[in-house]
Motif scaffolding. Structure first.
Motif, PDB file in Angstrom:
ATOM      1  N   SER A  97       4.358   9.443   2.718  1.00  0.00           N
ATOM      2  CA  SER A  97       4.253   8.118   2.101  1.00  0.00           C
ATOM      3  C   SER A  97       5.621   7.454   2.031  1.00  0.00           C
ATOM      4  CB  SER A  97       3.649   8.239   0.701  1.00  0.00           C
ATOM      5  OG  SER A  97       2.325   8.731   0.751  1.00  0.00           O
ATOM      6  N   ASN A  98       6.642   8.215   1.664  1.00  0.00           N
ATOM      7  CA  ASN A  98       7.998   7.677   1.617  1.00  0.00           C
ATOM      8  C   ASN A  98       8.495   7.292   3.004  1.00  0.00           C
ATOM      9  OD1 ASN A  98       9.447   7.805  -1.192  1.00  0.00           O
ATOM     10  ND2 ASN A  98       8.165   9.635  -1.114  1.00  0.00           N
ATOM     11  N   GLN A  99       8.258   8.151   3.978  1.00  0.00           N
ATOM     12  CA  GLN A  99       8.717   7.850   5.331  1.00  0.00           C
ATOM     13  C   GLN A  99       8.060   6.586   5.876  1.00  0.00           C
ATOM     14  OE1 GLN A  99       9.493  12.544   6.594  1.00  0.00           O
ATOM     15  NE2 GLN A  99       8.099  11.304   7.784  1.00  0.00           N
ATOM     16  N   LYS A 100       6.773   6.446   5.645  1.00  0.00           N
ATOM     17  CA  LYS A 100       6.071   5.254   6.116  1.00  0.00           C
ATOM     18  C   LYS A 100       6.583   4.000   5.424  1.00  0.00           C
ATOM     19  CE  LYS A 100       2.887   5.907   9.295  1.00  0.00           C
ATOM     20  NZ  LYS A 100       2.829   5.097  10.528  1.00  0.00           N
ATOM     21  N   LEU A 101       6.856   4.106   4.122  1.00  0.00           N
ATOM     22  CA  LEU A 101       7.380   2.949   3.394  1.00  0.00           C
ATOM     23  C   LEU A 101       8.736   2.541   3.956  1.00  0.00           C
ATOM     24  CD1 LEU A 101       7.369   0.906   1.097  1.00  0.00           C
ATOM     25  CD2 LEU A 101       8.219   2.695  -0.427  1.00  0.00           C
ATOM     26  N   ILE A 102       9.602   3.517   4.185  1.00  0.00           N
ATOM     27  CA  ILE A 102      10.933   3.224   4.723  1.00  0.00           C
ATOM     28  C   ILE A 102      10.836   2.595   6.110  1.00  0.00           C
ATOM     29  CG2 ILE A 102      13.101   4.279   5.490  1.00  0.00           C
ATOM     30  CD1 ILE A 102      12.584   6.426   3.262  1.00  0.00           C
ATOM     31  N   HIS A 159       0.822  -1.221   0.000  1.00  0.00           N
ATOM     32  CA  HIS A 159       0.000   0.000   0.000  1.00  0.00           C
ATOM     33  C   HIS A 159       0.852   1.265   0.000  1.00  0.00           C
ATOM     34  CE1 HIS A 159      -3.826  -1.982   0.229  1.00  0.00           C
ATOM     35  NE2 HIS A 159      -3.559  -2.581   1.371  1.00  0.00           N
ATOM     36  N   PHE A 160       1.898   1.291   0.827  1.00  0.00           N
ATOM     37  CA  PHE A 160       2.738   2.492   0.882  1.00  0.00           C
ATOM     38  C   PHE A 160       3.494   2.693  -0.439  1.00  0.00           C
ATOM     39  CE2 PHE A 160       2.807   1.852   5.690  1.00  0.00           C
ATOM     40  CZ  PHE A 160       1.880   2.853   5.899  1.00  0.00           C
ATOM     41  N   THR A 161       3.879   1.596  -1.091  1.00  0.00           N
ATOM     42  CA  THR A 161       4.530   1.708  -2.403  1.00  0.00           C
ATOM     43  C   THR A 161       3.569   2.321  -3.415  1.00  0.00           C
ATOM     44  OG1 THR A 161       5.941  -0.218  -1.967  1.00  0.00           O
ATOM     45  CG2 THR A 161       5.647   0.430  -4.265  1.00  0.00           C
ATOM     46  N   ALA A 162       2.307   1.880  -3.377  1.00  0.00           N
ATOM     47  CA  ALA A 162       1.293   2.442  -4.277  1.00  0.00           C
ATOM     48  C   ALA A 162       1.067   3.916  -3.973  1.00  0.00           C
ATOM     49  CB  ALA A 162      -0.016   1.664  -4.143  1.00  0.00           C
ATOM     50  N   ALA A 163       1.098   4.285  -2.698  1.00  0.00           N
ATOM     51  CA  ALA A 163       0.928   5.692  -2.318  1.00  0.00           C
ATOM     52  C   ALA A 163       2.070   6.544  -2.847  1.00  0.00           C
ATOM     53  CB  ALA A 163       0.835   5.821  -0.797  1.00  0.00           C
ATOM     54  N   VAL A 164       3.289   6.027  -2.757  1.00  0.00           N
ATOM     55  CA  VAL A 164       4.457   6.752  -3.276  1.00  0.00           C
ATOM     56  C   VAL A 164       4.341   6.946  -4.786  1.00  0.00           C
ATOM     57  CG1 VAL A 164       6.940   6.574  -3.705  1.00  0.00           C
ATOM     58  CG2 VAL A 164       6.036   6.076  -1.439  1.00  0.00           C
ATOM     59  N   PHE A 223      16.912   1.236   2.223  1.00  0.00           N
ATOM     60  CA  PHE A 223      17.911   2.176   1.720  1.00  0.00           C
ATOM     61  C   PHE A 223      17.584   2.609   0.297  1.00  0.00           C
ATOM     62  CE2 PHE A 223      21.817   3.006  -0.678  1.00  0.00           C
ATOM     63  CZ  PHE A 223      22.296   4.094   0.033  1.00  0.00           C
ATOM     64  N   GLU A 224      17.174   1.658  -0.537  1.00  0.00           N
ATOM     65  CA  GLU A 224      16.826   1.986  -1.917  1.00  0.00           C
ATOM     66  C   GLU A 224      15.640   2.951  -1.960  1.00  0.00           C
ATOM     67  OE1 GLU A 224      18.276   1.313  -4.791  1.00  0.00           O
ATOM     68  OE2 GLU A 224      19.904   0.359  -3.705  1.00  0.00           O
ATOM     69  N   SER A 225      14.660   2.749  -1.068  1.00  0.00           N
ATOM     70  CA  SER A 225      13.499   3.638  -1.026  1.00  0.00           C
ATOM     71  C   SER A 225      13.908   5.035  -0.595  1.00  0.00           C
ATOM     72  CB  SER A 225      12.446   3.080  -0.058  1.00  0.00           C
ATOM     73  OG  SER A 225      11.897   1.877  -0.552  1.00  0.00           O
ATOM     74  N   TYR A 226      14.830   5.116   0.368  1.00  0.00           N
ATOM     75  CA  TYR A 226      15.311   6.423   0.804  1.00  0.00           C
ATOM     76  C   TYR A 226      16.056   7.121  -0.329  1.00  0.00           C
ATOM     77  CZ  TYR A 226      18.181   9.895   3.190  1.00  0.00           C
ATOM     78  OH  TYR A 226      18.805  11.069   3.549  1.00  0.00           O
ATOM     79  N   ARG A 227      16.887   6.379  -1.034  1.00  0.00           N
ATOM     80  CA  ARG A 227      17.652   6.956  -2.141  1.00  0.00           C
ATOM     81  C   ARG A 227      16.717   7.444  -3.249  1.00  0.00           C
ATOM     82  NH1 ARG A 227      21.929   3.223  -5.207  1.00  0.00           N
ATOM     83  NH2 ARG A 227      19.986   2.159  -5.722  1.00  0.00           N
ATOM     84  N   PHE A 228      15.683   6.654  -3.533  1.00  0.00           N
ATOM     85  CA  PHE A 228      14.709   7.055  -4.546  1.00  0.00           C
ATOM     86  C   PHE A 228      14.019   8.359  -4.149  1.00  0.00           C
ATOM     87  CE2 PHE A 228      10.216   7.136  -5.796  1.00  0.00           C
ATOM     88  CZ  PHE A 228      10.327   7.070  -7.172  1.00  0.00           C
ATOM     89  N   ALA A 229      13.594   8.433  -2.884  1.00  0.00           N
ATOM     90  CA  ALA A 229      12.901   9.630  -2.404  1.00  0.00           C
ATOM     91  C   ALA A 229      13.816  10.851  -2.475  1.00  0.00           C
ATOM     92  CB  ALA A 229      12.414   9.415  -0.975  1.00  0.00           C
ATOM     93  N   MET A 230      15.077  10.695  -2.118  1.00  0.00           N
ATOM     94  CA  MET A 230      16.021  11.810  -2.156  1.00  0.00           C
ATOM     95  C   MET A 230      16.267  12.258  -3.592  1.00  0.00           C
ATOM     96  SD  MET A 230      16.826  12.770   0.877  1.00  0.00           S
ATOM     97  CE  MET A 230      18.312  13.721   0.591  1.00  0.00           C
TER      98      MET A 230
END
Length: 523
Positions: free
Chosen positions: A480-485, A442-447, A498-505
């Motif tokens: 959404s990113n913070q919750k996913l991480i 769900h959080f991935t879909a939100a992102v 880590f990959e999700s954080y890098r993507f968000a940044m």
């Protein structure tokens, strides 16, 4: 008796002796509050378990299921002197008023930033809260709650009534938290150097899409097309089956009849759709429902036939989960004059009372008042989907929004905001239930649905969702990113986190990057 919250457990002391300790939340426990009779202890969890739990002090066993609602850590809890209500403050920018008998939220109060603390006033009739927005707010509870509870307290107990925190301590705590947050800025340069060192060989995985809001040119809808839209919208509503899984595409087909030359960006404002005055709109957006209700009530006192004020006050009651008064005001508005905001208010109120068939009928009538305006029609459709979602018709709501999103004539920005917000709520529910894989989905879909917000402000038309449902759309992408991480970390998926954080940044603008860096340093 003394209760102490730690990262691992809750410890109970009698005098200097440790009486017992027990595991409370899945991760750290951040806040505690006793009931007035000391038979119950309430605890609040951190970002990975933002629930409130109730403990029987005779056995130190949990009473019932966790209280769900907050989406980030619960910073403080306070129990009303009557023992019938509790109030909590959270980093999700909200203060929640709870009813202890059924563990349900009966009101939500919105701050502009994380809320550090909340307490009841000395006379027990109001709620005070303070947070990162550098203000102490005073909230009036819904009618029939605190006043009734206070009447149940005997005179002798009045001496015990006090707020768990004075105004001065609330301000002090908020300022201390602000100072702590500001101190992270000094560490940002170090964080940036570390990040650049580890990522310098990596190419950016994402570039924010531009030109999303380009408007297709061409002739607008003809009179005949307008009529077809209205007919198709009503036919669509009649064809939806009881489980909401059939006939959902007929409304979109009606939209398509107008042709592909219509604008893909909805431009209608909350003032146009909901007949909301500027002062009221501002109060809705900032979460100052007390002021909004006061002004609207004054307007109604001056003009008892002000249908728009009744409809707007119904929206306030819905935001406070006071469904009986929400329906009462909506019905009164329609009795004075049938209107689009009146039927929207009635549809939302019926959903709140779980009267879904009545809600569908109200939204049917709302469609007839859009008068062929595609923006208004699409927004009523999305509002209806959200209201059904809140009435636990989740499958039907998601199907409606997904079908509209797939239509080439639909506004991708408005649909994206709704998809992201609903998925974020589902992710939070799954996370609170310990279903990490489902939460990640769900959080991935939100992102993915909110990616367009990574480098641009929300469209002005999206304020309709903030007015009606209190959504904080400006922080939707970041949250959404913070919750996913957090969910990935909680599931032990460190590489993916880590990959999700890098993507968000990589995807975010400079302000959001700074916020994400500070957030990571706080963890």
């Amino acid at each position: 008796m003394l209760a102490i919250a730690t990262d691992q457990d809750i410890q109970i002391y009698v005098g200097e002796a440790l009486q017992t300790k027990f595991k409370s939340h899945s991760h750290a426990t951040l806040s505690l509050a006793w009931s007035p009779d000391r038979t119950r202890l309430l605890s609040g969890g951190d970002d990975l378990d933002p629930t409130i739990r109730e403990w029987d002090t005779s056995s130190w066993t949990q009473v019932g299921d966790p209280w769900t609602g907050h989406t980030y850590k619960v910073n403080s809890i306070s129990v009303h002197s009557s023992g019938t209500y509790a109030v909590s403050a959270s980093n999700d920018n909200t203060v929640r008023l709870w009813q202890l008998s059924d563990k349900q939220t009966i009101a939500i109060f919105q701050h502009a930033a994380s809320v550090v603390c909340a307490a009841f006033s000395a006379d027990g009739t109001h709620i005070l809260s303070g947070g990162y927005d550098k203000r102490v707010a005073v909230w009036a509870a819904p009618k029939g709650t605190l006043a009734v509870a206070l009447a149940a307290v005997v005179d002798a107990s009045k001496e015990l009534v006090s707020t768990s925190l004075s105004n001065e301590r609330m301000i002090s705590k908020a300022e201390q938290s602000l100072k702590a947050e500001q101190s992270f800025k000094a560490e940002q340069s170090l964080s940036t150097m570390i990040e650049q060192s580890s990522l310098k060989s990596e190419q950016s995985l994402f570039k924010a899409e531009q030109g999303v809001s380009k408007i297709e040119q061409g002739a607008f809808m003809a009179e005949r097309g307008i009529a077809r839209v209205g007919q198709s919208a009503l036919q669509f509503e009649q064809d939806v089956s009881m489980d909401g899984t059939e006939g959902v595409s007929k409304f979109e087909q009606g939209i398509s009849m107008v042709g592909q030359a219509i604008s893909k960006k909805l431009t209608i404002t909350s003032a146009e759709l909901l007949a909301t005055a500027t002062t009221i709109r501002t109060a809705f957006i900032t979460g100052d429902l007390f002021t909004a209700e006061k002004v609207l009530t004054q307007d109604i006192t001056v003009d008892a036939k002000n249908f728009a004020s009744y409809a707007n006050r119904s929206f306030i009651m819905a935001r406070k989960f006071d469904w009986n008064n929400a329906l009462k005001d909506a019905t009164k508005s329609l009795a004075i004059q049938t209107s689009l905001p009146g039927y929207i208010a009635q549809g939302i109120a019926f959903c709140g009372k779980q009267l879904v068939d009545d809600a569908r009928a109200a939204f049917d009538l709302a469609f007839t008042f859009t008068q062929g305006n595609m923006d208004a029609t699409a927004f009523v459709y999305l509002i209806k989907a959200i209201a059904l979602f809140n009435a636990n018709r989740i499958k039907e709501a998601l199907l409606r929004v997904d079908r509209l999103s797939a239509d080439s004539s639909a506004d991708p920005l408005a649909c994206g905001i709704v998809v992201a917000s609903l998925r974020f709520q589902l992710g939070t529910i799954a996370l609170n239930g310990g279903r990490h894989s489902e939460a990640v989905e769900h959080f991935t879909a939100a992102v993915e649905a909110s990616t367009f917000l990574a480098q641009s402000a929300p469209p002005s038309s999206s304020e309709v969702f903030t007015v009606l449902f209190g959504w904080n759309i400006e922080t939707l992408w970041q949250m959404s990113n913070q919750k996913l991480i957090l969910t990935l970390l909680g599931a032990g998926m460190l590489g993916e986190a880590f990959e999700s954080y890098r993507f968000a940044m990589d995807a975010s603008d400079e302000t959001t990057k700074t916020n994400l860096q500070s957030w990571v340093l706080k963890r």
